[in-house]
Design a protein around this motif. Structure first.
Motif, PDB file in Angstrom:
ATOM      1  N   ASN A  62       0.843  -1.189   0.000  1.00 33.50           N
ATOM      2  CA  ASN A  62       0.000   0.000   0.000  1.00 33.50           C
ATOM      3  C   ASN A  62       0.883   1.244   0.000  1.00 33.50           C
ATOM      4  OD1 ASN A  62      -2.233  -1.688   0.148  1.00 33.50           O
ATOM      5  ND2 ASN A  62      -2.265  -1.633   2.386  1.00 33.50           N
ATOM      6  N   ILE A  98      -2.969   3.170  -2.912  1.00 35.02           N
ATOM      7  CA  ILE A  98      -3.445   1.922  -3.517  1.00 35.02           C
ATOM      8  C   ILE A  98      -2.353   0.870  -3.380  1.00 35.02           C
ATOM      9  CG2 ILE A  98      -4.926   3.110  -5.186  1.00 35.02           C
ATOM     10  CD1 ILE A  98      -2.805   2.404  -7.340  1.00 35.02           C
ATOM     11  N   SER A  99      -2.661  -0.328  -3.785  1.00 32.58           N
ATOM     12  CA  SER A  99      -1.687  -1.414  -3.737  1.00 32.58           C
ATOM     13  C   SER A  99      -0.956  -1.519  -5.070  1.00 32.58           C
ATOM     14  CB  SER A  99      -2.400  -2.732  -3.420  1.00 32.58           C
ATOM     15  OG  SER A  99      -1.517  -3.826  -3.579  1.00 32.58           O
ATOM     16  N   ASN A 135     -11.415   4.409 -10.722  1.00 32.19           N
ATOM     17  CA  ASN A 135     -10.133   3.716 -10.770  1.00 32.19           C
ATOM     18  C   ASN A 135      -9.044   4.750 -10.994  1.00 32.19           C
ATOM     19  OD1 ASN A 135     -10.481   4.333 -13.536  1.00 32.19           O
ATOM     20  ND2 ASN A 135     -11.408   2.317 -13.913  1.00 32.19           N
ATOM     21  N   PRO A 208      -6.693  -0.720 -10.799  1.00 32.26           N
ATOM     22  CA  PRO A 208      -7.816  -0.840  -9.854  1.00 32.26           C
ATOM     23  C   PRO A 208      -7.529  -0.102  -8.551  1.00 32.26           C
ATOM     24  CG  PRO A 208      -6.519  -2.866  -9.876  1.00 32.26           C
ATOM     25  CD  PRO A 208      -5.970  -1.996 -10.978  1.00 32.26           C
ATOM     26  N   ASP A 209      -8.571   0.414  -7.944  1.00 35.59           N
ATOM     27  CA  ASP A 209      -8.459   1.126  -6.669  1.00 35.59           C
ATOM     28  C   ASP A 209      -8.695   0.132  -5.535  1.00 35.59           C
ATOM     29  OD1 ASP A 209      -8.549   2.753  -4.482  1.00 35.59           O
ATOM     30  OD2 ASP A 209     -10.228   3.983  -5.169  1.00 35.59           O
ATOM     31  N   HIS A 210      -7.615  -0.513  -5.115  1.00 34.17           N
ATOM     32  CA  HIS A 210      -7.742  -1.446  -3.996  1.00 34.17           C
ATOM     33  C   HIS A 210      -6.458  -1.483  -3.179  1.00 34.17           C
ATOM     34  CE1 HIS A 210      -5.154  -4.663  -5.574  1.00 34.17           C
ATOM     35  NE2 HIS A 210      -5.724  -4.491  -6.750  1.00 34.17           N
ATOM     36  N   LEU A 211      -6.580  -2.018  -1.971  1.00 34.02           N
ATOM     37  CA  LEU A 211      -5.447  -2.120  -1.051  1.00 34.02           C
ATOM     38  C   LEU A 211      -5.123  -3.579  -0.784  1.00 34.02           C
ATOM     39  CD1 LEU A 211      -6.584   0.552   1.580  1.00 34.02           C
ATOM     40  CD2 LEU A 211      -4.949   0.879  -0.286  1.00 34.02           C
ATOM     41  N   GLU A 213      -5.006  -6.415   1.565  1.00 32.79           N
ATOM     42  CA  GLU A 213      -5.721  -6.693   2.813  1.00 32.79           C
ATOM     43  C   GLU A 213      -4.907  -7.644   3.680  1.00 32.79           C
ATOM     44  OE1 GLU A 213      -9.606  -8.040   1.898  1.00 32.79           O
ATOM     45  OE2 GLU A 213     -10.196  -6.162   0.917  1.00 32.79           O
TER      46      GLU A 213
END
Length: 235
Positions: A62, A98-99, A135, A208-211, A213
């Motif tokens: 991240n 983001i990741s 995104n 993509p907009d993600h982390l 986890e």
């Protein structure tokens, strides 16, 4: 080995008179350029083989994608200007976590900027923008020679090149964009190009907009960018 020998030779250049200095400087520069081209070819061949074998290093963390891209642009700005070009960075947000894999993202952006320099003309410009909505979109746009319409569908294929007689001395192996596409897809993203022949090209990366986890994974510290010029020279 060749690169190290060149560095040693440069250390003794101040012992030469002006005439010999300019002579050796000219041909050592040519040797250096060809060394970088060979290193680029070897690195890209090895990395594409690793990708095909499914054993390419990928360690997403991240991090702030805005500062990552901006710092890369800042670190190569003097080099861009030395090529009589300008580079502009813009974004619609100040921070976006983001990741992504820091090293691989750096390689993606440097490769695209390197191409924007190679296929541009004196007085041209390079625009790098990051926009974050549903995104993340990263755009690298140049005002260079552009890509023929018939080549747009195949530009990311391995060993595919855009040939131009005015830029023949800057042609590469045709592997760089293939590698960029693979690295972008490794991040779960996509890349496409818009281009008009004679007016320039724009490469657009969508991420993509993600982390990540993972509660044990801390926020990655922003790297200390020094100079990415050497890295870009072999991209």
């Amino acid at each position: 080995m060749v690169a190290s020998s060149l560095q040693v030779l440069y250390l003794r250049m101040d012992k030469l008179d002006d005439e010999n200095f300019e002579y050796f400087k000219k041909y050592l520069r040519i040797v250096g350029q060809n060394t970088n081209r060979l290193l680029k070819l070897v690195n890209n061949l090895i990395d594409t083989t690793r990708l095909d074998a499914g054993c390419f290093a990928y360690a997403p963390k991240n991090n702030d994608i805005i500062s990552c891209v901006e710092n890369i642009c800042l670190s190569v700005s003097e080099f861009v200007e030395s090529n009589k070009l300008s580079i502009i960075f813009d974004t619609n947000v100040e921070e976006k976590i983001i990741s992504f894999d820091q090293d691989n993202m750096e390689r993606i952006i440097l490769n695209l900027i390197s191409n924007a320099i190679k296929f541009n003309s004196p007085g041209g410009k390079i625009e790098v923008t990051v926009s974050c909505n549903d995104n993340i979109k990263i755009s690298v746009k140049d005002s260079g020679i552009g890509i023929p319409k018939g080549k747009l569908e195949s530009i990311f294929k391995r060993f595919e090149q855009v040939k131009d007689k005015l830029k023949r001395e800057k042609e590469g192996s045709g592997i760089g964009l293939t590698l960029v596409k693979s690295l972008v897809e490794m991040h779960g993203g996509s890349i496409h190009v818009n281009s008009v022949l004679g007016q320039g090209s724009e490469f657009i990366i969508t991420l993509p907009d993600h982390l990540v986890e993972d509660e044990n994974l801390n926020l990655c510290e922003s790297p200390k960018y020094l100079s990415k010029v050497n890295m870009m020279n072999v991209e």
